[in-house]
Design a protein around this motif. Sequence first.
Motif, PDB file in Angstrom:
ATOM      1  N   LYS A  12      -1.381  -0.821   2.223  1.00 16.00           N
ATOM      2  CA  LYS A  12      -1.133  -0.558   3.690  1.00 16.00           C
ATOM      3  C   LYS A  12      -0.509   0.718   3.755  1.00 16.00           C
ATOM      4  CE  LYS A  12      -1.243  -5.295   5.139  1.00 16.00           C
ATOM      5  NZ  LYS A  12      -0.479  -6.324   5.947  1.00 16.00           N
ATOM      6  N   ILE A  13       0.631   0.859   2.904  1.00 14.16           N
ATOM      7  CA  ILE A  13       1.321   2.132   2.979  1.00 14.16           C
ATOM      8  C   ILE A  13       0.809   3.296   3.107  1.00 14.16           C
ATOM      9  CG2 ILE A  13       3.243   3.371   1.973  1.00 14.16           C
ATOM     10  CD1 ILE A  13       4.757   0.631   1.771  1.00 14.16           C
ATOM     11  N   LEU A  14      -0.296   3.113   1.962  1.00 13.99           N
ATOM     12  CA  LEU A  14      -1.122   4.397   1.714  1.00 13.99           C
ATOM     13  C   LEU A  14      -1.996   4.755   2.684  1.00 13.99           C
ATOM     14  CD1 LEU A  14      -1.547   3.876  -2.266  1.00 13.99           C
ATOM     15  CD2 LEU A  14       0.016   5.417  -1.131  1.00 13.99           C
ATOM     16  N   GLU A  30       7.476  -0.107  10.502  1.00 14.10           N
ATOM     17  CA  GLU A  30       6.979  -1.170  11.453  1.00 14.10           C
ATOM     18  C   GLU A  30       5.660  -1.481  11.413  1.00 14.10           C
ATOM     19  OE1 GLU A  30       6.627  -0.552  16.396  1.00 14.10           O
ATOM     20  OE2 GLU A  30       8.479  -0.163  15.372  1.00 14.10           O
ATOM     21  N   ARG A  31       4.721  -0.315  10.955  1.00 11.36           N
ATOM     22  CA  ARG A  31       3.222  -0.408  11.044  1.00 11.36           C
ATOM     23  C   ARG A  31       2.763  -1.429  10.005  1.00 11.36           C
ATOM     24  NH1 ARG A  31       0.117   5.221  12.436  1.00 11.36           N
ATOM     25  NH2 ARG A  31       1.195   5.704  14.279  1.00 11.36           N
ATOM     26  N   VAL A  32       3.464  -1.423   8.955  1.00 10.80           N
ATOM     27  CA  VAL A  32       3.183  -2.087   7.733  1.00 10.80           C
ATOM     28  C   VAL A  32       3.883  -3.673   7.789  1.00 10.80           C
ATOM     29  CG1 VAL A  32       2.393  -0.154   6.260  1.00 10.80           C
ATOM     30  CG2 VAL A  32       4.590  -1.028   6.148  1.00 10.80           C
ATOM     31  N   GLY A  33       4.779  -3.815   8.481  1.00 13.05           N
ATOM     32  CA  GLY A  33       5.615  -4.983   8.633  1.00 13.05           C
ATOM     33  C   GLY A  33       6.599  -5.272   7.618  1.00 13.05           C
ATOM     34  N   LEU A  34       7.300  -4.083   7.227  1.00 11.03           N
ATOM     35  CA  LEU A  34       8.496  -4.136   6.286  1.00 11.03           C
ATOM     36  C   LEU A  34       9.862  -3.550   7.157  1.00 11.03           C
ATOM     37  CD1 LEU A  34       6.983  -2.637   3.082  1.00 11.03           C
ATOM     38  CD2 LEU A  34       7.745  -5.123   3.473  1.00 11.03           C
ATOM     39  N   SER A  35      11.009  -3.913   6.455  1.00 10.18           N
ATOM     40  CA  SER A  35      12.202  -3.328   6.959  1.00 10.18           C
ATOM     41  C   SER A  35      11.921  -1.671   6.495  1.00 10.18           C
ATOM     42  CB  SER A  35      13.237  -3.833   6.348  1.00 10.18           C
ATOM     43  OG  SER A  35      13.325  -3.489   5.033  1.00 10.18           O
ATOM     44  N   ARG A  41      11.865   2.090  -0.298  1.00  9.88           N
ATOM     45  CA  ARG A  41      11.731   1.759  -1.717  1.00  9.88           C
ATOM     46  C   ARG A  41      10.364   1.749  -2.247  1.00  9.88           C
ATOM     47  NH1 ARG A  41      15.786  -1.902  -0.372  1.00  9.88           N
ATOM     48  NH2 ARG A  41      14.311  -3.502  -0.385  1.00  9.88           N
ATOM     49  N   ARG A  42       9.669   1.190  -1.454  1.00 10.40           N
ATOM     50  CA  ARG A  42       8.196   1.157  -2.082  1.00 10.40           C
ATOM     51  C   ARG A  42       7.740   2.575  -2.056  1.00 10.40           C
ATOM     52  NH1 ARG A  42       4.737  -3.186  -2.176  1.00 10.40           N
ATOM     53  NH2 ARG A  42       5.744  -5.238  -1.835  1.00 10.40           N
ATOM     54  N   LEU A  43       7.781   3.359  -0.994  1.00 11.91           N
ATOM     55  CA  LEU A  43       7.490   4.855  -0.986  1.00 11.91           C
ATOM     56  C   LEU A  43       7.957   5.496  -1.970  1.00 11.91           C
ATOM     57  CD1 LEU A  43       5.724   6.692   0.844  1.00 11.91           C
ATOM     58  CD2 LEU A  43       7.974   7.204   2.182  1.00 11.91           C
ATOM     59  N   ARG A  44       9.244   5.483  -2.259  1.00 11.37           N
ATOM     60  CA  ARG A  44       9.722   6.107  -3.533  1.00 11.37           C
ATOM     61  C   ARG A  44       9.196   5.820  -4.837  1.00 11.37           C
ATOM     62  NH1 ARG A  44      10.882   9.803  -0.099  1.00 11.37           N
ATOM     63  NH2 ARG A  44      12.644   9.627   0.748  1.00 11.37           N
ATOM     64  N   ARG A  45       8.705   4.520  -5.015  1.00 13.36           N
ATOM     65  CA  ARG A  45       8.235   4.084  -5.983  1.00 13.36           C
ATOM     66  C   ARG A  45       6.629   4.724  -6.242  1.00 13.36           C
ATOM     67  NH1 ARG A  45       4.727   0.217  -6.698  1.00 13.36           N
ATOM     68  NH2 ARG A  45       5.352  -0.914  -4.623  1.00 13.36           N
TER      69      ARG A  45
END
Length: 152
Positions: A12-14, A30-35, A41-45
Motif C-alpha cells: 500500500k505504501i509503495l 492516513e491513506r494507508v491506515g497507519l500512525s 519506520r516502514r518507509l525507512r525500512r
Amino acid sequence: MTQKIADEMDRKILKELMNDARLPNNELAERVGLSASACLRRLRRLEDAEIIQGYTTLVDPAVDGWTMTALASVRLSRQHEDEIQMFESAVRGWDEVLECHLVTGSRDYVLKVMSSGLDDYERFIKEKIARLKCVDTIETSFVMNTIKARRV
C-alpha cells in the motif's frame, strides 16, 4: 540484493508513493491506515532494504529540446569482454541515451535515445555510436506516439 516486501501494508505504501512520491508522511500514513511514526519506520525500512531506490522529478524532455525519441538496436562485432566494456562504458557517458538494455535475439543492445530532431540524431549516430570500433550494425526505429508509459 533483492528484498521481499514484508506485507500488504508495504505494498500500500509503495502504491501510494508510485502515484505521488511527494506525499508528506502524515498524509501517506492516513491513506494507508497507519500512525505517522509507524509509517515512517516502514518507509525507512523500505529505503534501507533498497526496495525504494530513490525519489525523482519527471521533467518533460521538450524542456531540453528533446522532441524525438528513437529506439536504436545495436549489434557488436564480437561479444568479447573488451568490446562489451567499451560499448557499455561509452553509453554510460552519453546524455542522449535514457536507457540501455542488453537483450536476446539478433541484436545485443536496445537504446532509448532522445534528440531534438533527425539532424541531431544523425549527429549522435555518426559522432558517437558509429565511431566505436566494437559496433557492427545499428538499426533505428523512431517513436511516433507513446501509447502507454509506466514508471516503476
